[in-house]
Design a protein around this motif. Sequence first.
Motif, PDB file in Angstrom:
ATOM      1  N   ASP A   1       3.835  -9.116   9.804  1.00 51.57           N
ATOM      2  CA  ASP A   1       5.136  -8.487  10.093  1.00 51.57           C
ATOM      3  C   ASP A   1       6.050  -8.837   8.923  1.00 51.57           C
ATOM      4  O   ASP A   1       6.965  -9.647   9.052  1.00 51.57           O
ATOM      5  CB  ASP A   1       5.677  -9.015  11.424  1.00 51.57           C
ATOM      6  CG  ASP A   1       6.999  -8.377  11.821  1.00 51.57           C
ATOM      7  OD1 ASP A   1       7.412  -7.382  11.189  1.00 51.57           O
ATOM      8  OD2 ASP A   1       7.632  -8.888  12.764  1.00 51.57           O
ATOM      9  N   PRO A   2       5.769  -8.245   7.751  1.00 53.73           N
ATOM     10  CA  PRO A   2       6.496  -8.631   6.540  1.00 53.73           C
ATOM     11  C   PRO A   2       8.008  -8.446   6.619  1.00 53.73           C
ATOM     12  O   PRO A   2       8.753  -9.200   6.000  1.00 53.73           O
ATOM     13  CB  PRO A   2       5.886  -7.758   5.442  1.00 53.73           C
ATOM     14  CG  PRO A   2       5.164  -6.671   6.145  1.00 53.73           C
ATOM     15  CD  PRO A   2       4.793  -7.198   7.493  1.00 53.73           C
ATOM     16  N   ASP A   3       8.473  -7.492   7.416  1.00 56.30           N
ATOM     17  CA  ASP A   3       9.915  -7.278   7.549  1.00 56.30           C
ATOM     18  C   ASP A   3      10.606  -8.463   8.211  1.00 56.30           C
ATOM     19  O   ASP A   3      11.814  -8.641   8.090  1.00 56.30           O
ATOM     20  CB  ASP A   3      10.211  -6.006   8.342  1.00 56.30           C
ATOM     21  CG  ASP A   3       9.819  -4.744   7.582  1.00 56.30           C
ATOM     22  OD1 ASP A   3       9.635  -4.813   6.345  1.00 56.30           O
ATOM     23  OD2 ASP A   3       9.692  -3.683   8.225  1.00 56.30           O
ATOM     24  N   ASN A   4       9.820  -9.270   8.938  1.00 58.08           N
ATOM     25  CA  ASN A   4      10.369 -10.439   9.634  1.00 58.08           C
ATOM     26  C   ASN A   4       9.783 -11.741   9.121  1.00 58.08           C
ATOM     27  O   ASN A   4       9.780 -12.756   9.822  1.00 58.08           O
ATOM     28  CB  ASN A   4      10.147 -10.289  11.146  1.00 58.08           C
ATOM     29  CG  ASN A   4      10.999  -9.163  11.705  1.00 58.08           C
ATOM     30  OD1 ASN A   4      12.220  -9.216  11.650  1.00 58.08           O
ATOM     31  ND2 ASN A   4      10.364  -8.123  12.209  1.00 58.08           N
TER      32      ASN A   4
ATOM     33  N   PRO B   1       9.056  -6.362  16.742  1.00 58.76           N
ATOM     34  CA  PRO B   1       9.967  -5.746  15.790  1.00 58.76           C
ATOM     35  C   PRO B   1      10.471  -4.368  16.221  1.00 58.76           C
ATOM     36  O   PRO B   1      11.411  -3.845  15.634  1.00 58.76           O
ATOM     37  CB  PRO B   1       9.134  -5.645  14.509  1.00 58.76           C
ATOM     38  CG  PRO B   1       7.721  -5.672  14.953  1.00 58.76           C
ATOM     39  CD  PRO B   1       7.696  -6.487  16.221  1.00 58.76           C
TER      40      PRO B   1
END
Length: 53
Positions: free
Chosen positions: A19-22, A40
């Motif tokens: 979950d690269p955005d987080n 997410p």
Amino acid sequence: MERYVCQVCGYIYDPAQGDPDNGIAAGTPFAKLPDSWECPVCGASKADFTKEA
């Protein structure tokens, strides 16, 4: 690695993608996610996920 499904919205956590955005790197198994991690998409808690059948 096993994928987990959000029982609220259907989002699938795929460890291969993370979950690269987080801040969750690819290759991170679900069990290693912090307890504070949330879906997410809908914000459901980690406890609202079940192992994909």
